[in-house]
Design an enzyme around this catalytic site. Structure first.
Site, short mmCIF file in Angstrom:
data_model
loop_
_atom_site.label_atom_id
_atom_site.label_comp_id
_atom_site.label_asym_id
_atom_site.label_seq_id
_atom_site.Cartn_x
_atom_site.Cartn_y
_atom_site.Cartn_z
N HIS A 4 -13.19 2.08 3.41
CA HIS A 4 -12.10 2.53 2.54
C HIS A 4 -12.31 4.01 2.16
O HIS A 4 -11.36 4.78 2.09
CB HIS A 4 -12.01 1.66 1.28
CG HIS A 4 -11.71 0.22 1.58
ND1 HIS A 4 -10.70 -0.18 2.42
CD2 HIS A 4 -12.30 -0.93 1.15
CE1 HIS A 4 -10.67 -1.50 2.49
NE2 HIS A 4 -11.64 -1.98 1.74
N LEU B 206 7.48 17.11 0.73
CA LEU B 206 7.24 15.72 1.14
C LEU B 206 7.29 14.76 -0.06
O LEU B 206 6.66 15.02 -1.09
CB LEU B 206 5.85 15.64 1.79
CG LEU B 206 5.35 14.25 2.17
CD1 LEU B 206 6.06 13.76 3.43
CD2 LEU B 206 3.83 14.28 2.42
N ASP C 4 -4.50 0.15 8.34
CA ASP C 4 -5.31 -1.07 8.50
C ASP C 4 -6.57 -0.80 9.33
O ASP C 4 -6.59 0.09 10.18
CB ASP C 4 -4.45 -2.15 9.18
CG ASP C 4 -5.06 -3.54 9.01
OD1 ASP C 4 -5.91 -3.72 8.14
OD2 ASP C 4 -4.67 -4.44 9.78
C1 IPE Z 1 -2.00 -4.85 5.22
O1 IPE Z 1 -3.27 -5.04 5.71
C2 IPE Z 1 -2.05 -4.26 3.84
C3 IPE Z 1 -2.50 -2.88 3.76
C4 IPE Z 1 -2.81 -2.10 4.73
C5 IPE Z 1 -2.56 -2.34 2.43
P1 IPE Z 1 -4.04 -6.45 5.58
O2 IPE Z 1 -5.35 -6.25 6.20
O3 IPE Z 1 -4.02 -6.88 4.18
O4 IPE Z 1 -3.10 -7.41 6.43
P2 IPE Z 1 -3.44 -8.76 7.19
O5 IPE Z 1 -4.10 -9.65 6.20
O6 IPE Z 1 -4.35 -8.41 8.31
O7 IPE Z 1 -2.12 -9.26 7.68
C1 IPE Z 2 -6.87 -1.70 5.17
O1 IPE Z 2 -8.06 -2.02 5.77
C2 IPE Z 2 -7.01 -1.34 3.71
C3 IPE Z 2 -6.51 -2.36 2.79
C4 IPE Z 2 -5.90 -3.47 3.10
C5 IPE Z 2 -6.70 -2.11 1.38
P1 IPE Z 2 -8.67 -3.49 5.68
O2 IPE Z 2 -9.52 -3.56 4.46
O3 IPE Z 2 -7.60 -4.50 5.79
O4 IPE Z 2 -9.60 -3.53 6.95
P2 IPE Z 2 -9.73 -4.72 7.99
O5 IPE Z 2 -8.35 -5.02 8.47
O6 IPE Z 2 -10.35 -5.87 7.26
O7 IPE Z 2 -10.59 -4.17 9.06
MG MG Z 3 -6.72 -5.48 7.34
#
Ligand code: IPE
Ligand code: IPE
Ligand code: MG
Length: 279
Positions: free
Chosen positions: A50, A144, A33
């Site tokens: 990303h 793995l 995240d």
């Molecule tokens: C969780 O992250 C999903 C992934 C890392 C794929 P999100 O960014 O979607 O989660 P919330 O919305 O902060 O809970």
């Molecule tokens: C995690 O990073 C990747 C996915 C959920 C696909 P985010 O895109 O949720 O990044 P933040 O949490 O908005 O910073």
């Molecule tokens: Mg996120």
């Protein structure tokens, strides 16, 4: 490229020390995240976060494999993530396609077995094909097991399991009395792996966000304040040292745990250390 041969002396020493001094999780799961916030802080578009996040995936997959971790499960895209702006979703799908195409040979050469969990038929057709091809190609690999959670949510998998159990009851394959935790787990998509021992979430958020809800009943949790694109192997080593200081009691008392038999685990770690010594 053989990942073990590209280890620097310093890194190899770090890994040997880690393996010798701590008990590693058999199954490590990661909620990757913070990509978006990393990019926004740098005044870049979210997709740049990303992209950089993929570099972290590469590094963490390699390091996990080098350390001899058996199962690594990465939460890459949740069912709820489909609600994001279409441009971000499309960008993420393109990146996923690119990653799979670019990495599959190297993953295969390094004995990585690819696995997926999630509602795969909701992904673009070409990604579904890439995933099935990658899984078939690496099916007999013994290193793995890398599980990509794509269009995944824990509740979705639980409801799906309940539906399939209901169907099997109706067909007379099982009776309601047969339903217990073990049978229920066998209907989940995670049925080929042990429950995660350790869950790392980056970017400081303290929630599961619908990840491995059933499986995480007794998994340990580690929150890193780094955004995922900043999280690299040294951060993983730090997290693994923290895991070593946990006492997993599974509802029992501390003294019950300390008298339990750990011989089998010790012999597993000795084997891993022996492999590294031979490098
Ligand atoms: C969780 O992250 C999903 C992934 C890392 C794929 P999100 O960014 O979607 O989660 P919330 O919305 O902060 O809970
Ligand atoms: C995690 O990073 C990747 C996915 C959920 C696909 P985010 O895109 O949720 O990044 P933040 O949490 O908005 O910073
Ligand atoms: Mg996120």
């Amino acid at each position: 490229m053989d990942w073990n041969s590209e280890l620097s002396v310093e890194d190899k020493n770090c890994q040997i020390e880690l393996i010798q001094s701590v008990e590693l999780p058999v199954h490590l799961a990661i909620i990757m995240d913070g990509n978006g916030r990393w990019a926004v802080e740098k005044k870049l578009p979210r997709i740049a976060g990303h992209e950089e996040g993929i570099e972290s995936v590469r590094d963490i997959v390699k390091a996990s494999s080098q350390l001899g971790i058996k199962f690594l499960t990465l939460y890459a895209f949740s069912i709820e993530n489909w609600k994001r702006p279409i441009t971000e979703v499309t960008g993420l799908m393109k990146l996923l396609e690119h990653y799979l195409k670019a990495e599959i040979n190297e993953l295969h050469k390094n004995n990585v077995k690819i696995n997926t969990i999630g509602k795969l038929n909701s992904l673009p057709k070409q990604i579904q094909k890439l995933l099935t091809d990658s899984m078939e190609r690496t099916a007999s690999n013994t290193g793995l097991t890398l599980t990509l959670a794509l269009s995944y949510s824990g509740r979705w998998d639980i409801v799906r399991a309940v539906q399939m159990i209901g169907l099997d009851v109706r067909r007379g394959k099982i009776s309601p009395e047969d339903i217990n935790e073990e049978l229920f787990s066998s209907y989940l998509q995670t049925n080929t792996m042990p429950n995660p021992d350790y869950l790392i979430r980056t970017s400081g958020e303290m929630r599961l966000s619908n990840f491995l809800l059933w499986e995480m009943a007794y998994g340990e949790i580690y929150i890193s304040n780094k955004y995922w694109p900043q999280f690299r192997r040294n951060d993983l080593y730090e997290a693994l040292y923290s895991y070593a200081n946990r006492e997993r009691r599974f509802g029992m008392t501390s003294s019950q745990i300390n008298s339990s038999d750990i011989t089998e685990k010790n012999s597993y770690f000795k084997r891993v250390v022996d492999v590294f010594k031979k490098l």
